[in-house]
Design a protein around this motif. Structure first.
Motif, PDB file in Angstrom:
ATOM      1  N   PHE A 138     -11.881   3.828  38.028  1.00  0.00           N
ATOM      2  CA  PHE A 138     -11.548   2.593  37.168  1.00  0.00           C
ATOM      3  C   PHE A 138     -10.583   3.233  36.157  1.00  0.00           C
ATOM      4  CE2 PHE A 138     -11.720  -0.737  33.837  1.00  0.00           C
ATOM      5  CZ  PHE A 138     -11.832  -1.636  34.744  1.00  0.00           C
ATOM      6  N   TYR A 139      -9.418   2.122  35.759  1.00  0.00           N
ATOM      7  CA  TYR A 139      -8.479   2.927  34.975  1.00  0.00           C
ATOM      8  C   TYR A 139      -9.019   2.234  33.259  1.00  0.00           C
ATOM      9  CZ  TYR A 139      -3.777   3.506  33.012  1.00  0.00           C
ATOM     10  OH  TYR A 139      -2.880   3.784  32.159  1.00  0.00           O
ATOM     11  N   ASP A 140      -9.406   3.157  32.648  1.00  0.00           N
ATOM     12  CA  ASP A 140      -9.836   3.069  31.228  1.00  0.00           C
ATOM     13  C   ASP A 140      -9.253   4.283  30.167  1.00  0.00           C
ATOM     14  OD1 ASP A 140     -11.457   4.955  31.821  1.00  0.00           O
ATOM     15  OD2 ASP A 140     -13.275   3.547  32.038  1.00  0.00           O
ATOM     16  N   ASP A 141      -9.825   4.043  29.214  1.00  0.00           N
ATOM     17  CA  ASP A 141      -9.391   5.201  28.158  1.00  0.00           C
ATOM     18  C   ASP A 141     -10.446   6.085  27.970  1.00  0.00           C
ATOM     19  OD1 ASP A 141      -6.959   3.807  27.768  1.00  0.00           O
ATOM     20  OD2 ASP A 141      -7.799   2.580  25.946  1.00  0.00           O
ATOM     21  N   ALA A 142     -11.373   6.272  28.790  1.00  0.00           N
ATOM     22  CA  ALA A 142     -12.382   7.372  28.635  1.00  0.00           C
ATOM     23  C   ALA A 142     -11.776   8.653  28.753  1.00  0.00           C
ATOM     24  CB  ALA A 142     -13.697   6.978  29.673  1.00  0.00           C
ATOM     25  N   ALA A 143     -12.454   9.510  27.997  1.00  0.00           N
ATOM     26  CA  ALA A 143     -12.006  11.039  28.094  1.00  0.00           C
ATOM     27  C   ALA A 143     -12.437  11.679  29.136  1.00  0.00           C
ATOM     28  CB  ALA A 143     -12.503  11.658  26.921  1.00  0.00           C
ATOM     29  N   PRO A 144     -11.589  12.276  30.002  1.00  0.00           N
ATOM     30  CA  PRO A 144     -12.243  12.922  31.328  1.00  0.00           C
ATOM     31  C   PRO A 144     -13.288  14.150  30.964  1.00  0.00           C
ATOM     32  CG  PRO A 144      -9.880  13.458  30.840  1.00  0.00           C
ATOM     33  CD  PRO A 144     -10.099  12.471  29.779  1.00  0.00           C
TER      34      PRO A 144
END
Length: 813
Positions: A545-551
């Motif tokens: 999914f495309y989100d702003d979560a830090a990898p």
């Protein structure tokens, strides 16, 4: 018997010669040739069988030597004569141990001493053979008294040496099996053949010396074929001469009759000693070299560590520890194993040395084909079961156990073995037979292409999709953003080993497909077009999914890499820093989804799968068991929500496929039916329950009132200016229908309410499956579409958004 035995041996020799002339040979003899031709599994298992065969052969010849020594020098039961050696089982065991130790010392002294000893023995045996041949012509007819050892010593029978006589030859032409005078047991074809066959199976002696020959590819074929032809002629000549000159009684009841008819009897005794001693040493040295080769290849790990791993082994006092231990390892085996039947049962493995034609298979020995190999295998199998069915079955069972153990436990090798060529041949043939025009929905299965930007951030997603593929094709795809024109070489080749190592470590059944492209979207298109072959092509695209979560680096914490003995050798780059820009824009990400749907590929978007602890979820003892929540309704299109369209059925099928995976069988499916007041929820539930029954899917149905949620949607629609414009969606059969273009523009308030409705259906499941709506036709709405998906799935935990474009369910048998 000679014809049958030498037919089997001849077919095997042809295989040996073909392998020996197909490349450079090293120490290890037959094991080395087979392992490099058939691979470590077959090579290691057959190598152990050859080792045991040589050990048993050495013990067999030592026992034969003991029998000859005792027959010459043993004290008879009456205690008379010049014989001096006591006779009993334990004394004969002592004699065998001493003789075996003598053979061991000769082998340990050095290869040169062993070669000189064997050459001296050859001269002795050749002289004895010449004397025997002369004796048949020079000895006059005489009677030979025969003492029966199992009867009273005073009882004797008389055998006759008649000289050349047609009557004697006729008398001996028939079978006429009798009682073995040394054991008192009745003989048969199989028992006699078992003993006789062992005398013909010295063909591997030359092969076992492959490490000592200057030109093994030249010497082994010529030497082996010459030896086979020479021994076949000698055996048949001796058999004819004996049958034409000796009575049946003499032949059956006096195994040492050649001494009685020889012009120089002591020389025959010396010849017997020399022949058995030479054969014992040959088997001993051959077994040690096979064992050393097995230990050097490290196929059995610590089990053969005592055999050593010296790089340049020769059996000498100055040899390294490997040669010493390889030889000393044999003693307990050789003393305990010594019957002919035990030796004969392991010789059938020689028929497995066949090689199919391939571009690199160019043996200089031309008299070989798969027909000769097949004949040899058939002959070995028939004779093996004819000799001893029980022993043959036990040997094959042991061979199978070794094969399986090596297949799963042995380290991988780089030998280039034939199983890969056979697999390639069969796969190519069956791929051609897999006609896409004959596909049927009953046999549909997911064939996944999972796009991975960096495996460090997605090991659990890779494992999850492996469970979701249901024995279908699984491809890990990766796009490298570089231009090949500006590079000196392909940068993907060095990365291939890292990706394949990742597949091995994670224990997933997946292929790897890497590509270069100017953008991620172009790269995904390339992989969707080119991945797979024939009827095995990806039909489903899986994206994170495309989100702003830090990898997060999930690879470093994965159980496959957290072992104390394992490091992280895979050469993947570090993860993107949280503040670093992404390689993919929101518009391009949604464009990838749209491209896949245009190409009639199903799409799965996986969010927060890295937070899914499958081991804890599925093995926890708490009740109730873990659940899989399924929402087969388009929550972003409440005005077109249905439960039986193509996408809803595909979503339901994917949840069912996951539940069928072995690791997920404890989980329970829970299907949510969104109902409005006045819409007869009972009738909808009955219809849905009947659909599940027709599809043979076991799931719990839960009604969810969503009037308050839908009301927010219609309020937003009434407040939206402008008239309706056409936009594509799908009806129940997948046909295009029109809905207002602003139908995708549901309010954030509605989406948050839908998210809250989903979140309130507790307890929290292991994973949720949600309906993924089709991206809008207007590309300017891509960012809004993605933001609504993010709002819909925010805080839901592991979630899979699913959009299906193909029919995947069938109610027919």
């Amino acid at each position: 018997m000679f014809a049958v035995a030498y037919f089997i041996i001849g077919m095997t020799v042809l295989s040996v010669c073909a392998i020996a002339t197909n490349g450079a040979l090293d120490a290890g003899g037959a094991y080395y040739m087979i392992s490099r031709a058939l691979g470590p599994e077959f090579g290691g298992s057959i190598g152990i069988m050859f080792f045991l065969a040589n050990v048993c052969g050495s013990a067999l010849y030592v026992l034969g030597l003991v029998e000859a020594v005792v027959d010459s020098f043993g004290i008879p039961p009456a205690g008379t004569g010049v014989h001096v050696l006591p006779q009993s089982y334990w004394y004969e065991l002592l004699y065998g141990t001493i003789l075996l130790a003598l053979c061991l010392v000769v082998c340990l002294v050095g290869a040169s001493i062993y070669a000189k000893a064997t050459f001296l023995i050859f001269l002795i045996v050749a002289g004895v053979l010449g004397t025997i041949l002369v004796s048949f012509f020079a000895t006059r007819p005489l009677g030979v008294p025969i003492r029966m050892p199992h009867l009273n010593s005073s009882e004797t029978e008389n055998g006759n040496f008649t000289g050349f006589s047609l009557a004697t030859l006729r008398e001996n032409l028939g079978g006429g099996y009798g009682v073995d005078y040394t054991t008192g047991q009745m003989m048969s074809f199989s028992s006699v053949f078992a003993v006789m066959f062992n005398g013909c199976t010295g063909i591997m002696a030359g092969s076992n010396m492959s490490g000592d020959l200057k030109r093994p590819s030249y010497s082994i074929p010529r030497g082996t074929i010459s030896a086979v032809l020479f021994t076949y002629l000698v055996y048949n000549l001796l058999a004819f001469l004996m049958c034409a000159t000796c009575s049946r009684t003499l032949l059956q009841k006096d195994y040492g009759f050649l001494r009685d008819i020889s012009i120089f009897p002591p020389l025959v005794t010396v010849g017997i000693y020399a022949a058995t001693l030479s054969a014992a040493m040959s088997n001993l040295i051959g077994a040690s070299r096979i064992l050393y080769a097995l230990a050097r290849d490290d196929l059995f790990g610590e089990c053969l560590e005592c055999a050593g791993t010296s790089q340049s082994w020769r059996p000498s006092w100055g040899a390294r520890r490997g040669g010493w231990r390889g030889l000393m390892y044999l003693a307990p085996f050789a003393i305990g194993l010594g019957t002919a039947a035990q030796c004969a049962r392991v010789l059938a493995a020689a028929g497995a040395q066949s090689m199919p034609l391939s571009p690199c298979s160019r043996p200089t020995f031309r008299y070989f084909s798969w027909h000769t190999c097949l004949l040899g295998i058939a002959g070995c199998c028939v004779m093996m079961f004819l000799i001893s069915p029980v022993s043959a079955s036990a040997s094959l069972g042991f061979l199978l156990l070794l094969l399986l153990a090596l297949h799963y436990l042995s380290p991988s090798s780089t030998w280039g073995y034939i199983s890969q060529a056979l697999i390639f041949h069969q796969v190519r043939k069956y791929l051609l037979m897999l006609d896409v025009r004959k596909d049927h929905v009953k046999f549909w299965r997911p064939q996944m292409l999972l796009m991975v930007q960096n495996p460090r951030g997605s090991p659990r997603l890779i494992d999850f999709v492996n469970d979701l593929k249901k024995s279908g094709l699984y491809v890990l795809g990766h796009v490298e953003l570089q231009d090949l024109d500006a590079l000196p070489s392909d940068p993907l080749q060095p990365q291939q080993d890292s990706w394949l190592g990742l597949v091995d470590k994670l224990n997933v059944k997946a292929f790897v497909s890497l590509t270069l492209a100017p953008s991620v979207r172009h790269g995904v298109r390339q992989l969707l077009f080119t991945s797979g072959l024939g009827g095995m092509r990806p039909n489903t695209l899986v994206l994170g999914f495309y989100d702003d979560a830090a990898p997060r680096d999930g690879l470093a914490q994965h159980p496959a890499f957290t072992s104390a003995r394992e490091e992280l050798p895979l050469g993947f780059p570090p993860l993107r820093a949280p503040a670093a820009p992404k390689l993919l824009s929101p518009r391009e990400y949604v464009g990838i989804v749209a491209d896949a749907l245009k190409m009639l590929r199903n799409v799965l978007l996986a969010r927060q799968l890295e937070s899914l602890d499958k081991a804890w979820e599925l093995r926890r003892a708490a009740s109730p068991p873990p659940t899989i929540h399924v929402w087969p309704v388009n929550l972003l299109r409440p005005d077109s929500a249905r439960y039986a369209d193509t996408c809803s059925l595909f979503l339901l099928q994917m949840a069912c496929v996951l539940n069928m995976a072995r690791a997920w069988r404890r989980a329970r499916l829970r299907l949510f039916l969104c109902v409005e007041a006045g819409a007869m929820p009972g009738a909808q539930e009955d219809k849905l329950r009947q659909l599940l029954k027709d599809l043979r899917i076991q799931a719990q149905i839960q009604l969810v009132p969503w009037d308050s949620v839908v009301r927010l949607h219609w309020q937003a629609q009434r407040g939206t200016p402008g008239g309706p414009a056409p936009a594509e969606d799908e009806d129940e059969e997948g046909a295009a229908v029109n809905f207002p273009a602003n139908a995708t523009q549901v309010s954030d308030e509605y989406v948050c309410a839908a998210n809250k409705m989903v979140l309130e259906q507790g307890p929290a499941p292991a994973v949720r499956f949600l309906y993924l709506p089709r991206p809008p036709a207007d590309t300017s709405l891509y960012p809004l579409y993605l933001r609504q998906l993010e709002l819909l799935t925010r805080g839901l935990g592991p979630t899979v958004l699913v959009h299906g474009v193909s029919a995947v369910t069938s109610t027919q048998l």
